[in-house]
Design a protein around this motif. Structure first.
Motif, PDB file in Angstrom:
ATOM      1  N   ALA A 180     -13.278   1.725 -49.132  1.00  0.00           N
ATOM      2  CA  ALA A 180     -12.289   2.675 -48.630  1.00  0.00           C
ATOM      3  C   ALA A 180     -11.207   1.984 -47.811  1.00  0.00           C
ATOM      4  O   ALA A 180     -10.062   2.431 -47.774  1.00  0.00           O
ATOM      5  CB  ALA A 180     -12.983   3.742 -47.779  1.00  0.00           C
ATOM      6  N   GLU A 181     -11.560   0.887 -47.174  1.00  0.00           N
ATOM      7  CA  GLU A 181     -10.597   0.168 -46.349  1.00  0.00           C
ATOM      8  C   GLU A 181      -9.603  -0.647 -47.160  1.00  0.00           C
ATOM      9  O   GLU A 181      -8.394  -0.611 -46.888  1.00  0.00           O
ATOM     10  CB  GLU A 181     -11.346  -0.767 -45.387  1.00  0.00           C
ATOM     11  CG  GLU A 181     -10.413  -1.614 -44.526  1.00  0.00           C
ATOM     12  CD  GLU A 181     -11.152  -2.708 -43.768  1.00  0.00           C
ATOM     13  OE1 GLU A 181     -10.475  -3.530 -43.111  1.00  0.00           O
ATOM     14  OE2 GLU A 181     -12.405  -2.769 -43.840  1.00  0.00           O
ATOM     15  N   ILE A 182     -10.069  -1.390 -48.168  1.00  0.00           N
ATOM     16  CA  ILE A 182      -9.207  -2.393 -48.797  1.00  0.00           C
ATOM     17  C   ILE A 182      -8.837  -2.084 -50.241  1.00  0.00           C
ATOM     18  O   ILE A 182      -7.982  -2.765 -50.807  1.00  0.00           O
ATOM     19  CB  ILE A 182      -9.856  -3.800 -48.745  1.00  0.00           C
ATOM     20  CG1 ILE A 182     -11.088  -3.871 -49.657  1.00  0.00           C
ATOM     21  CG2 ILE A 182     -10.199  -4.179 -47.315  1.00  0.00           C
ATOM     22  CD1 ILE A 182     -11.661  -5.287 -49.793  1.00  0.00           C
ATOM     23  N   ALA A 183      -9.457  -1.067 -50.858  1.00  0.00           N
ATOM     24  CA  ALA A 183      -9.248  -0.833 -52.285  1.00  0.00           C
ATOM     25  C   ALA A 183      -8.485   0.463 -52.532  1.00  0.00           C
ATOM     26  O   ALA A 183      -8.174   1.223 -51.612  1.00  0.00           O
ATOM     27  CB  ALA A 183     -10.589  -0.807 -53.015  1.00  0.00           C
ATOM     28  N   ASP A 184      -8.193   0.692 -53.812  1.00  0.00           N
ATOM     29  CA  ASP A 184      -7.484   1.897 -54.237  1.00  0.00           C
ATOM     30  C   ASP A 184      -8.428   2.925 -54.835  1.00  0.00           C
ATOM     31  O   ASP A 184      -8.022   4.055 -55.104  1.00  0.00           O
ATOM     32  CB  ASP A 184      -6.417   1.527 -55.271  1.00  0.00           C
ATOM     33  CG  ASP A 184      -5.453   0.483 -54.741  1.00  0.00           C
ATOM     34  OD1 ASP A 184      -4.723   0.781 -53.788  1.00  0.00           O
ATOM     35  OD2 ASP A 184      -5.454  -0.648 -55.268  1.00  0.00           O
ATOM     36  N   GLY A 185      -9.681   2.528 -55.076  1.00  0.00           N
ATOM     37  CA  GLY A 185     -10.633   3.447 -55.653  1.00  0.00           C
ATOM     38  C   GLY A 185     -12.035   2.895 -55.568  1.00  0.00           C
ATOM     39  O   GLY A 185     -12.251   1.692 -55.351  1.00  0.00           O
ATOM     40  N   TRP A 186     -12.997   3.796 -55.721  1.00  0.00           N
ATOM     41  CA  TRP A 186     -14.415   3.455 -55.669  1.00  0.00           C
ATOM     42  C   TRP A 186     -15.043   3.742 -57.022  1.00  0.00           C
ATOM     43  O   TRP A 186     -14.965   4.860 -57.532  1.00  0.00           O
ATOM     44  CB  TRP A 186     -15.103   4.278 -54.579  1.00  0.00           C
ATOM     45  CG  TRP A 186     -16.604   4.161 -54.521  1.00  0.00           C
ATOM     46  CD1 TRP A 186     -17.367   3.091 -54.887  1.00  0.00           C
ATOM     47  CD2 TRP A 186     -17.531   5.160 -54.066  1.00  0.00           C
ATOM     48  NE1 TRP A 186     -18.699   3.354 -54.692  1.00  0.00           N
ATOM     49  CE2 TRP A 186     -18.834   4.617 -54.187  1.00  0.00           C
ATOM     50  CE3 TRP A 186     -17.373   6.455 -53.563  1.00  0.00           C
ATOM     51  CZ2 TRP A 186     -19.978   5.334 -53.830  1.00  0.00           C
ATOM     52  CZ3 TRP A 186     -18.511   7.159 -53.210  1.00  0.00           C
ATOM     53  CH2 TRP A 186     -19.793   6.606 -53.333  1.00  0.00           C
ATOM     54  N   LEU A 187     -15.668   2.725 -57.622  1.00  0.00           N
ATOM     55  CA  LEU A 187     -16.452   2.870 -58.838  1.00  0.00           C
ATOM     56  C   LEU A 187     -17.891   3.109 -58.414  1.00  0.00           C
ATOM     57  O   LEU A 187     -18.596   2.185 -57.988  1.00  0.00           O
ATOM     58  CB  LEU A 187     -16.321   1.625 -59.709  1.00  0.00           C
ATOM     59  CG  LEU A 187     -14.960   1.425 -60.373  1.00  0.00           C
ATOM     60  CD1 LEU A 187     -14.750  -0.028 -60.756  1.00  0.00           C
ATOM     61  CD2 LEU A 187     -14.807   2.327 -61.582  1.00  0.00           C
ATOM     62  N   ALA A 188     -18.314   4.352 -58.505  1.00  0.00           N
ATOM     63  CA  ALA A 188     -19.625   4.742 -58.004  1.00  0.00           C
ATOM     64  C   ALA A 188     -20.614   4.845 -59.158  1.00  0.00           C
ATOM     65  O   ALA A 188     -20.351   5.548 -60.139  1.00  0.00           O
ATOM     66  CB  ALA A 188     -19.532   6.086 -57.275  1.00  0.00           C
ATOM     67  N   ILE A 189     -21.740   4.165 -59.044  1.00  0.00           N
ATOM     68  CA  ILE A 189     -22.785   4.267 -60.051  1.00  0.00           C
ATOM     69  C   ILE A 189     -23.933   5.072 -59.467  1.00  0.00           C
ATOM     70  O   ILE A 189     -24.284   4.925 -58.296  1.00  0.00           O
ATOM     71  CB  ILE A 189     -23.255   2.875 -60.520  1.00  0.00           C
ATOM     72  CG1 ILE A 189     -24.215   3.005 -61.711  1.00  0.00           C
ATOM     73  CG2 ILE A 189     -23.867   2.070 -59.395  1.00  0.00           C
ATOM     74  CD1 ILE A 189     -24.540   1.694 -62.396  1.00  0.00           C
ATOM     75  N   TYR A 190     -24.501   5.952 -60.281  1.00  0.00           N
ATOM     76  CA  TYR A 190     -25.576   6.838 -59.845  1.00  0.00           C
ATOM     77  C   TYR A 190     -25.150   7.656 -58.624  1.00  0.00           C
ATOM     78  O   TYR A 190     -25.849   7.736 -57.621  1.00  0.00           O
ATOM     79  CB  TYR A 190     -26.865   6.049 -59.598  1.00  0.00           C
ATOM     80  CG  TYR A 190     -27.395   5.440 -60.867  1.00  0.00           C
ATOM     81  CD1 TYR A 190     -27.600   6.235 -61.992  1.00  0.00           C
ATOM     82  CD2 TYR A 190     -27.658   4.084 -60.974  1.00  0.00           C
ATOM     83  CE1 TYR A 190     -28.071   5.688 -63.183  1.00  0.00           C
ATOM     84  CE2 TYR A 190     -28.121   3.529 -62.161  1.00  0.00           C
ATOM     85  CZ  TYR A 190     -28.322   4.342 -63.257  1.00  0.00           C
ATOM     86  OH  TYR A 190     -28.770   3.795 -64.429  1.00  0.00           O
ATOM     87  N   TYR A 191     -23.978   8.262 -58.749  1.00  0.00           N
ATOM     88  CA  TYR A 191     -23.464   9.166 -57.725  1.00  0.00           C
ATOM     89  C   TYR A 191     -24.226  10.482 -57.795  1.00  0.00           C
ATOM     90  O   TYR A 191     -24.533  10.992 -58.874  1.00  0.00           O
ATOM     91  CB  TYR A 191     -21.971   9.402 -57.980  1.00  0.00           C
ATOM     92  CG  TYR A 191     -21.265  10.261 -56.956  1.00  0.00           C
ATOM     93  CD1 TYR A 191     -20.538   9.676 -55.931  1.00  0.00           C
ATOM     94  CD2 TYR A 191     -21.315  11.644 -57.027  1.00  0.00           C
ATOM     95  CE1 TYR A 191     -19.867  10.458 -55.004  1.00  0.00           C
ATOM     96  CE2 TYR A 191     -20.655  12.434 -56.101  1.00  0.00           C
ATOM     97  CZ  TYR A 191     -19.933  11.829 -55.091  1.00  0.00           C
ATOM     98  OH  TYR A 191     -19.278  12.601 -54.176  1.00  0.00           O
ATOM     99  N   SER A 192     -24.526  11.048 -56.644  1.00  0.00           N
ATOM    100  CA  SER A 192     -25.185  12.351 -56.574  1.00  0.00           C
ATOM    101  C   SER A 192     -24.311  13.309 -55.779  1.00  0.00           C
ATOM    102  O   SER A 192     -24.077  13.085 -54.588  1.00  0.00           O
ATOM    103  CB  SER A 192     -26.555  12.231 -55.900  1.00  0.00           C
ATOM    104  OG  SER A 192     -27.069  13.514 -55.588  1.00  0.00           O
ATOM    105  N   PRO A 193     -23.794  14.380 -56.396  1.00  0.00           N
ATOM    106  CA  PRO A 193     -22.988  15.340 -55.639  1.00  0.00           C
ATOM    107  C   PRO A 193     -23.723  15.902 -54.427  1.00  0.00           C
ATOM    108  O   PRO A 193     -23.097  16.243 -53.423  1.00  0.00           O
ATOM    109  CB  PRO A 193     -22.691  16.433 -56.664  1.00  0.00           C
ATOM    110  CG  PRO A 193     -22.804  15.763 -57.989  1.00  0.00           C
ATOM    111  CD  PRO A 193     -23.888  14.738 -57.826  1.00  0.00           C
ATOM    112  N   ARG A 194     -25.041  15.987 -54.497  1.00  0.00           N
ATOM    113  CA  ARG A 194     -25.829  16.500 -53.370  1.00  0.00           C
ATOM    114  C   ARG A 194     -25.637  15.654 -52.121  1.00  0.00           C
ATOM    115  O   ARG A 194     -25.744  16.157 -50.991  1.00  0.00           O
ATOM    116  CB  ARG A 194     -27.310  16.533 -53.777  1.00  0.00           C
ATOM    117  CG  ARG A 194     -28.264  16.958 -52.684  1.00  0.00           C
ATOM    118  CD  ARG A 194     -29.675  17.140 -53.222  1.00  0.00           C
ATOM    119  NE  ARG A 194     -30.236  15.910 -53.771  1.00  0.00           N
ATOM    120  CZ  ARG A 194     -30.903  15.004 -53.054  1.00  0.00           C
ATOM    121  NH1 ARG A 194     -31.081  15.173 -51.758  1.00  0.00           N
ATOM    122  NH2 ARG A 194     -31.411  13.937 -53.645  1.00  0.00           N
ATOM    123  N   LEU A 195     -25.356  14.372 -52.299  1.00  0.00           N
ATOM    124  CA  LEU A 195     -25.227  13.462 -51.168  1.00  0.00           C
ATOM    125  C   LEU A 195     -23.774  13.225 -50.769  1.00  0.00           C
ATOM    126  O   LEU A 195     -23.483  12.300 -50.007  1.00  0.00           O
ATOM    127  CB  LEU A 195     -25.888  12.121 -51.504  1.00  0.00           C
ATOM    128  CG  LEU A 195     -27.384  12.165 -51.844  1.00  0.00           C
ATOM    129  CD1 LEU A 195     -27.922  10.758 -52.034  1.00  0.00           C
ATOM    130  CD2 LEU A 195     -28.170  12.895 -50.773  1.00  0.00           C
TER     131      LEU A 195
END
Length: 341
Positions: A180-195
């Motif tokens: 979040a500090e240095i990039a333009d986006g996050w590639l999230a693997i095994y993302y859970s909307p609950r969390l």
């Protein structure tokens, strides 16, 4: 919500029919296609080859591994692809794990956060082309020591975009905050909307740091998510359990498996431990068999079209801006694209 088609990395042989998948993705309104790498095929070559038949979809690496290339070499790959595609490149980067970094690339794995920060800084220097590229190290010193004849250089080729987007693959709290500090986006693997509230805490820590590049409003969250359209949800879940068992039990050392840590944070500590024990003892079928249904459904969308649309909306409400999906046929791609309408 946007969709990205994840082409992944190759198995023993190059896959067939990928061109048709890419064509279908562009026709269906997908925002991007992505290619990955492990220790076989690379991420940039397939994007240049299959991306040459496209005109609108973005071309992203998800992910290119830091240890595979020096930061200046990686920047060369990215600026070349960006020129060839008319400004459609997304540079997705990730540290991988110690088994690959030390076993395949012969590089030390230590200090992954510091290495990532330094790597991204050098790539941005190359893309900005404002001055000769330098770095005090300690991980990527430029100019390097040795003969004493090294010279700080600017790229010969003027990059098409100084702000070519850099997305980072991240799984743990410190890495997500750095993203979040240095990039333009996050590639999230095994993302859970609950969390999502937990992820938001990590992200907000990075956004609040001095010099943070983005805010939540202009930051991309691209989550890998299998979207399986089916009327037989139970059978589809069963088919996906071996994949979960592989990543949780076998993709990483028992002492340090980032994917296993992700599922532990979801509350599956006992299941992860047992899956890992069975998988590492060679009992892979048994490991897959004990994966709970909820453990699969937690990070994937499985069901008929109406269910999938509701779930896509739930993921969007959780903050995800793009789903990275896979498909085996062009018709599957078209069906997935229809969910966006």
């Amino acid at each position: 919500m946007k969709f990205g088609l994840q082409l992944g990395y190759w198995g023993a042989q190059p896959p067939s029919g990928v061109g048709e998948l890419v064509d279908a993705a562009e026709s269906a309104g997908f925002d991007a296609i992505f290619a990955a790498e492990s220790w076989g095929s690379d991420a940039f070559g397939p994007l240049a080859w299959w991306g040459s038949r496209t005109t609108t979809v973005k071309l992203g690496t998800s992910v290119a591994q830091l240890s595979a290339r020096t930061p200046t070499s990686c920047a060369m790959h990215a600026l070349t692809l960006d020129h060839l595609s008319g400004g459609r490149a997304i540079l997705g980067l990730g540290v991988s794990g110690p088994q690959v970094v030390e076993g395949w690339y012969g590089q030390p794995f230590a200090k992954p956060l510091a290495r990532t920060r330094e790597y991204v800084d050098i790539v941005r220097q190359v893309l900005a082309r404002e001055a000769p590229v330098t770095s005090d190290g300690p991980h990527y010193r430029l100019p390097a020591g040795g003969t004493g004849l090294g010279k700080a250089l600017k790229p010969i080729t003027h990059p098409l975009r100084a702000d070519l987007p850099i997305w980072l693959g991240a799984e743990g709290p410190k890495n997500v905050a750095l993203t979040a500090e240095i990039a333009d986006g996050w590639l999230a693997i095994y993302y859970s909307p609950r969390l999502a509230p937990m992820y938001d805490t990590w992200l907000d820590e990075g956004f609040a740091r001095a010099g943070a590049r983005r805010t939540r409003k202009d930051f991309e969250i691209a989550a890998t998510c299998q979207v399986v359209l089916t009327d037989d949800r139970a059978a589809a879940i069963a088919e996906l359990k071996p994949t979960i068992a592989l990543y949780v039990g076998g993709m990483g050392a028992p002492e340090l498996n980032f994917h296993a840590q992700v599922y532990r944070r979801m509350g599956y500590e006992r299941e992860v431990d047992e899956i890992g024990r069975l998988f590492m003892s060679g009992r892979k079928a048994e490991a897959a068999a004990i994966v709970p249904d909820d453990m699969v459904a937690e990070t994937m969308i499985i069901g008929d079209a109406d269910h999938a649309r509701r779930e896509v909306k739930r993921w969007e409400d959780a903050g995800v801006t793009m789903l990275l999906v896979t498909a085996r046929t062009a018709s599957e791609v078209t069906a997935l694209g229809a969910l966006l309408n």
